[in-house]
Write a protein that holds these residues in place. Structure first.
Motif, PDB file in Angstrom:
ATOM      1  N   MET A 235      -3.876  43.260  64.912  1.00 47.07           N
ATOM      2  CA  MET A 235      -2.931  42.688  63.977  1.00 47.07           C
ATOM      3  C   MET A 235      -2.761  43.622  62.779  1.00 47.07           C
ATOM      4  N   ALA A 236      -1.543  43.723  62.315  1.00 47.72           N
ATOM      5  CA  ALA A 236      -1.234  44.649  61.226  1.00 47.72           C
ATOM      6  C   ALA A 236      -1.777  44.151  59.890  1.00 47.72           C
ATOM      7  N   VAL A 237      -2.017  45.083  59.016  1.00 46.34           N
ATOM      8  CA  VAL A 237      -2.487  44.787  57.668  1.00 46.34           C
ATOM      9  C   VAL A 237      -1.382  44.062  56.896  1.00 46.34           C
ATOM     10  N   ALA A 238      -1.756  43.083  56.089  1.00 47.23           N
ATOM     11  CA  ALA A 238      -0.793  42.362  55.265  1.00 47.23           C
ATOM     12  C   ALA A 238      -0.966  42.759  53.804  1.00 47.23           C
ATOM     13  N   LEU A 239       0.118  42.694  53.061  1.00 47.22           N
ATOM     14  CA  LEU A 239       0.067  42.994  51.629  1.00 47.22           C
ATOM     15  C   LEU A 239      -0.958  42.125  50.926  1.00 47.22           C
ATOM     16  N   ASP A 240      -1.627  42.699  49.950  1.00 47.29           N
ATOM     17  CA  ASP A 240      -2.638  42.018  49.135  1.00 47.29           C
ATOM     18  C   ASP A 240      -3.832  41.523  49.939  1.00 47.29           C
ATOM     19  N   GLN A 241      -4.047  42.133  51.101  1.00 49.05           N
ATOM     20  CA  GLN A 241      -5.213  41.829  51.940  1.00 49.05           C
ATOM     21  C   GLN A 241      -6.043  43.107  52.093  1.00 49.05           C
ATOM     22  N   PRO A 242      -7.368  42.951  52.291  1.00 50.72           N
ATOM     23  CA  PRO A 242      -8.197  44.140  52.520  1.00 50.72           C
ATOM     24  C   PRO A 242      -7.797  44.845  53.819  1.00 50.72           C
ATOM     25  N   VAL A 243      -7.840  46.153  53.786  1.00 53.24           N
ATOM     26  CA  VAL A 243      -7.561  46.957  54.976  1.00 53.24           C
ATOM     27  C   VAL A 243      -8.872  47.139  55.721  1.00 53.24           C
ATOM     28  N   ALA A 244      -8.859  46.901  57.030  1.00 54.61           N
ATOM     29  CA  ALA A 244     -10.066  47.093  57.837  1.00 54.61           C
ATOM     30  C   ALA A 244     -10.507  48.545  57.742  1.00 54.61           C
ATOM     31  N   ASP A 245     -11.817  48.763  57.674  1.00 54.02           N
ATOM     32  CA  ASP A 245     -12.326  50.132  57.616  1.00 54.02           C
ATOM     33  C   ASP A 245     -11.898  50.851  58.891  1.00 54.02           C
ATOM     34  N   PHE A 246     -11.636  52.118  58.773  1.00 53.35           N
ATOM     35  CA  PHE A 246     -11.254  52.914  59.936  1.00 53.35           C
ATOM     36  C   PHE A 246     -11.934  54.266  59.865  1.00 53.35           C
ATOM     37  N   GLN A 247     -12.056  54.893  61.009  1.00 54.10           N
ATOM     38  CA  GLN A 247     -12.585  56.252  61.123  1.00 54.10           C
ATOM     39  C   GLN A 247     -11.476  57.093  61.738  1.00 54.10           C
ATOM     40  N   ALA A 248     -11.248  58.278  61.195  1.00 56.35           N
ATOM     41  CA  ALA A 248     -10.202  59.135  61.742  1.00 56.35           C
ATOM     42  C   ALA A 248     -10.567  60.598  61.511  1.00 56.35           C
ATOM     43  N   GLN A 249     -10.080  61.448  62.410  1.00 56.23           N
ATOM     44  CA  GLN A 249     -10.299  62.889  62.280  1.00 56.23           C
ATOM     45  C   GLN A 249      -9.151  63.488  61.486  1.00 56.23           C
ATOM     46  N   ALA A 250      -9.501  64.367  60.566  1.00 51.14           N
ATOM     47  CA  ALA A 250      -8.485  65.009  59.735  1.00 51.14           C
ATOM     48  C   ALA A 250      -8.694  66.519  59.722  1.00 51.14           C
ATOM     49  N   THR A 251      -7.727  67.196  59.133  1.00 51.06           N
ATOM     50  CA  THR A 251      -7.816  68.649  58.999  1.00 51.06           C
ATOM     51  C   THR A 251      -9.034  69.019  58.142  1.00 51.06           C
ATOM     52  N   SER A 252      -9.358  70.282  58.140  1.00 49.75           N
ATOM     53  CA  SER A 252     -10.531  70.822  57.420  1.00 49.75           C
ATOM     54  C   SER A 252     -11.831  70.238  57.952  1.00 49.75           C
ATOM     55  N   GLY A 253     -11.832  69.741  59.211  1.00 50.99           N
ATOM     56  CA  GLY A 253     -13.038  69.208  59.833  1.00 50.99           C
ATOM     57  C   GLY A 253     -13.511  67.906  59.222  1.00 50.99           C
ATOM     58  N   GLN A 254     -12.658  67.228  58.493  1.00 53.06           N
ATOM     59  CA  GLN A 254     -13.064  65.995  57.821  1.00 53.06           C
ATOM     60  C   GLN A 254     -13.008  64.789  58.754  1.00 53.06           C
ATOM     61  N   ALA A 255     -14.013  63.930  58.598  1.00 54.90           N
ATOM     62  CA  ALA A 255     -13.974  62.605  59.207  1.00 54.90           C
ATOM     63  C   ALA A 255     -13.643  61.663  58.056  1.00 54.90           C
ATOM     64  N   VAL A 256     -12.535  60.948  58.174  1.00 58.57           N
ATOM     65  CA  VAL A 256     -12.076  60.076  57.101  1.00 58.57           C
ATOM     66  C   VAL A 256     -12.423  58.637  57.424  1.00 58.57           C
TER      67      VAL A 256
END
Length: 157
Positions: free
Chosen positions: A1-22
């Protein structure tokens, strides 16, 4: 389910440039801008990224970290980032986990053919991880300035 305005965003893990894990949890205490774009090195996406690059210092002054997100791979992102001199990281969302979390995959038409693509969208998350503003179906001209104004206002609030 999509995030709703004024609600907490579920934590996520993602790979990014510069070898970063976000991870959103690691960004607590900072505002976060996630801007979703269709494809690296295309005209609109390049212009949008340049806008965020050119305003990077102002976003930092507003305690806001910016991430570009698309379904392109890290290698494509690294090339795009280097060629454009982006001062922020790009997140690779090949599995569409973030795209689904923010509900940005939409049916699009090109030359009469329908396909599922990323709807250019931007999300502003506050320092506590709550979604405070969203822009969907973004038109690039003036967009970065609008996001910056919202980030600055939220930072001062």
């Amino acid at each position: 389910m999509a995030v709703a305005l004024d609600q907490p965003v579920a934590d996520f893990q993602a790979q990014a440039t510069s070898g970063q894990a976000v991870s959103l949890a690691d960004l607590k205490g900072q505002q976060v801008v996630l801007y979703f774009y269709p494809k690296d090195s295309t005209p609109g996406c390049t212009t949008e990224g340049q806008g965020f690059r050119d305003q990077h210092a102002a976003f930092q002054a507003a305690n806001t970290v910016v991430f570009g997100v698309s379904r392109d791979g890290i290698k494509s992102h690294e090339n795009f980032k280097a060629k454009q001199g982006f001062t922020f990281e790009l997140i690779s969302d090949k599995d569409e986990a973030l795209c689904q979390l923010f509900d940005v995959i939409k049916l699009k038409k090109l030359y009469g053919k329908e396909y599922l693509g990323v709807d250019r969208s931007t999300f502003l998350i506050d320092k506590d991880g709550v979604l405070r503003q969203e822009w969907r179906g973004v038109k690039v001209p003036g967009h970065v300035d609008a996001v910056l104004a919202a980030a600055e206002a939220l930072h001062k609030a």
